[in-house]
Design a protein around this motif. Sequence first.
Motif, PDB file in Angstrom:
ATOM      1  N   ASP A  49      52.551  48.172  21.090  1.00  0.00           N
ATOM      2  CA  ASP A  49      54.076  47.770  20.406  1.00  0.00           C
ATOM      3  C   ASP A  49      54.879  47.152  21.247  1.00  0.00           C
ATOM      4  O   ASP A  49      55.258  47.756  22.276  1.00  0.00           O
ATOM      5  N   ALA A  50      55.090  45.991  21.107  1.00  0.00           N
ATOM      6  CA  ALA A  50      56.021  45.043  21.878  1.00  0.00           C
ATOM      7  C   ALA A  50      57.501  45.689  22.124  1.00  0.00           C
ATOM      8  O   ALA A  50      58.249  45.660  23.425  1.00  0.00           O
ATOM      9  N   GLY A  51      57.931  46.741  21.129  1.00  0.00           N
ATOM     10  CA  GLY A  51      59.050  47.227  21.121  1.00  0.00           C
ATOM     11  C   GLY A  51      58.986  48.525  21.910  1.00  0.00           C
ATOM     12  O   GLY A  51      60.238  49.014  22.232  1.00  0.00           O
ATOM     13  N   ASP A  54      56.419  51.373  27.110  1.00  0.00           N
ATOM     14  CA  ASP A  54      55.034  51.764  27.689  1.00  0.00           C
ATOM     15  C   ASP A  54      54.090  50.900  26.870  1.00  0.00           C
ATOM     16  O   ASP A  54      52.729  51.300  27.269  1.00  0.00           O
ATOM     17  N   GLY A  55      54.252  50.260  25.965  1.00  0.00           N
ATOM     18  CA  GLY A  55      53.251  49.421  25.175  1.00  0.00           C
ATOM     19  C   GLY A  55      52.364  50.450  24.194  1.00  0.00           C
ATOM     20  O   GLY A  55      51.381  49.923  23.756  1.00  0.00           O
ATOM     21  N   ILE A 163      45.458  58.307  24.282  1.00  0.00           N
ATOM     22  CA  ILE A 163      44.938  57.154  24.850  1.00  0.00           C
ATOM     23  C   ILE A 163      43.587  56.604  24.568  1.00  0.00           C
ATOM     24  O   ILE A 163      42.700  57.292  23.994  1.00  0.00           O
ATOM     25  N   GLU A 164      43.423  55.346  24.490  1.00  0.00           N
ATOM     26  CA  GLU A 164      42.277  54.526  24.164  1.00  0.00           C
ATOM     27  C   GLU A 164      41.053  55.064  25.025  1.00  0.00           C
ATOM     28  O   GLU A 164      41.182  54.855  26.172  1.00  0.00           O
ATOM     29  N   VAL A 165      39.815  55.616  24.384  1.00  0.00           N
ATOM     30  CA  VAL A 165      38.704  56.045  25.219  1.00  0.00           C
ATOM     31  C   VAL A 165      37.645  55.470  24.575  1.00  0.00           C
ATOM     32  O   VAL A 165      37.523  55.254  23.281  1.00  0.00           O
ATOM     33  N   THR A 166      36.526  55.440  25.279  1.00  0.00           N
ATOM     34  CA  THR A 166      35.145  55.503  24.879  1.00  0.00           C
ATOM     35  C   THR A 166      34.453  56.696  25.195  1.00  0.00           C
ATOM     36  O   THR A 166      34.838  57.599  25.874  1.00  0.00           O
ATOM     37  N   GLY A 183      43.846  49.962  28.274  1.00  0.00           N
ATOM     38  CA  GLY A 183      43.427  50.185  26.751  1.00  0.00           C
ATOM     39  C   GLY A 183      44.650  50.371  26.072  1.00  0.00           C
ATOM     40  O   GLY A 183      45.896  50.688  26.599  1.00  0.00           O
ATOM     41  N   ALA A 184      44.703  50.724  24.740  1.00  0.00           N
ATOM     42  CA  ALA A 184      45.845  50.944  23.811  1.00  0.00           C
ATOM     43  C   ALA A 184      46.015  52.438  24.033  1.00  0.00           C
ATOM     44  O   ALA A 184      45.351  53.273  24.402  1.00  0.00           O
ATOM     45  N   CYS A 185      47.358  52.735  23.302  1.00  0.00           N
ATOM     46  CA  CYS A 185      47.831  54.251  23.383  1.00  0.00           C
ATOM     47  C   CYS A 185      48.769  54.558  22.081  1.00  0.00           C
ATOM     48  O   CYS A 185      49.283  53.515  21.528  1.00  0.00           O
ATOM     49  N   LEU A 186      48.957  55.716  21.734  1.00  0.00           N
ATOM     50  CA  LEU A 186      49.633  56.142  20.532  1.00  0.00           C
ATOM     51  C   LEU A 186      50.429  57.215  21.035  1.00  0.00           C
ATOM     52  O   LEU A 186      50.264  58.027  21.805  1.00  0.00           O
TER      53      LEU A 186
END
Length: 366
Positions: A49-51, A54-55, A163-166, A183-186
């Motif tokens: 999220d650009a806003g 921390d992304g 956090i994004e994981v495999t 990776g991405a994160c929430l």
Amino acid sequence: MSRIISILLASLLLLACGDSVDEPSDAGGDAGTDPMDARVPPDDDAGRDAGDPDGCVDVTVENWRLDNMDDVSIRYRARISPELGGEPWDLYLDFQRYDTEYVGTFPLGEGQDDNFGGCARCVVAFFGTMLGRGYFASEGTLELREDPFTQKLDATLTDARLIEVTIEADATGALISTPVPGGACLDLAVTTVDQNFPSPGWTCPNEQFNDDAVCHCGCGAWDPDCGEQCPFPPDPSCDPTPLPVEGCGDGEICTPEGMCSVTCDHPTRVPCESGVCGFSADGDRCLTPSRDRIDSAALGELCTPGNFMCGVDSESFAMGICDDLDEWLCRPICFSDADCPIAGESCYTLFTSDRGFCRPPPPSEG
């Protein structure tokens, strides 16, 4: 104890096939999809999220439900909002039974809960049954105010970041989560849930299920309030007194099927007015042959496979048990070895009962 592929896949494939508890209609994924497909989220920017400096995407969850439960785990889930990459993702609180605590405040991403491969209190997000890639909690806290295995979820997630994981199997077959570089994160908003999750078939008000006040019988499913009040090992402060039963008449008990049943006394030969006097984990009670697996076989005869009691005498007492380890032979009930009529036989006591059936010694080897 490690999380093994076959166990988890079977559990989550049930979700896709419609056998999980309270399945939503838009779960994402389908039964024909390979759950171990290491699928990249549908949009490379789905978790950014650009806003957010921390992304990470700021998310909330709603519509909690009981997703799956068995003798070693229980799993709850809620729908994540907004959708990620235009597709519906779910947040899971997945509890696996270990010799650890399940009431208290627990840091996420630390200790036993630092990897999907062995977490006891797992906070994870998936799209449908795509298990190859997801989001795993790396920081924040999970506060549990009730034991989640009681089908009560009284919990708060604070400052939780996933956090994004495999997720791949190691050489032992355990599923291990590995963070995706860059990776991405929430970021999950503070989330509190305080809700009962009755078993399938429950017909009484939800708030009556496992309310710690009354055993509600005749509600279509078993109420945990009807069982033992003190778990093993017992807490010295726990009061073992059974809770009052609502819905049953005098002289009735609530069975593990959640139904009222008239009692009898098998050892002292206090009979049933109707039905067969037998026993189960909840004590002596009057059984219906067609419903309660009472076989017509006499002692020494073969039962129909799957039946439980047999050898019904002229006063309607079941005097035998169908031995599933010996071609379902109807063997006599016993309390001790002294009750066995044939020399050399011993009393094989059933789990959760004070009695069992007479069985000969196993054949010698060699």
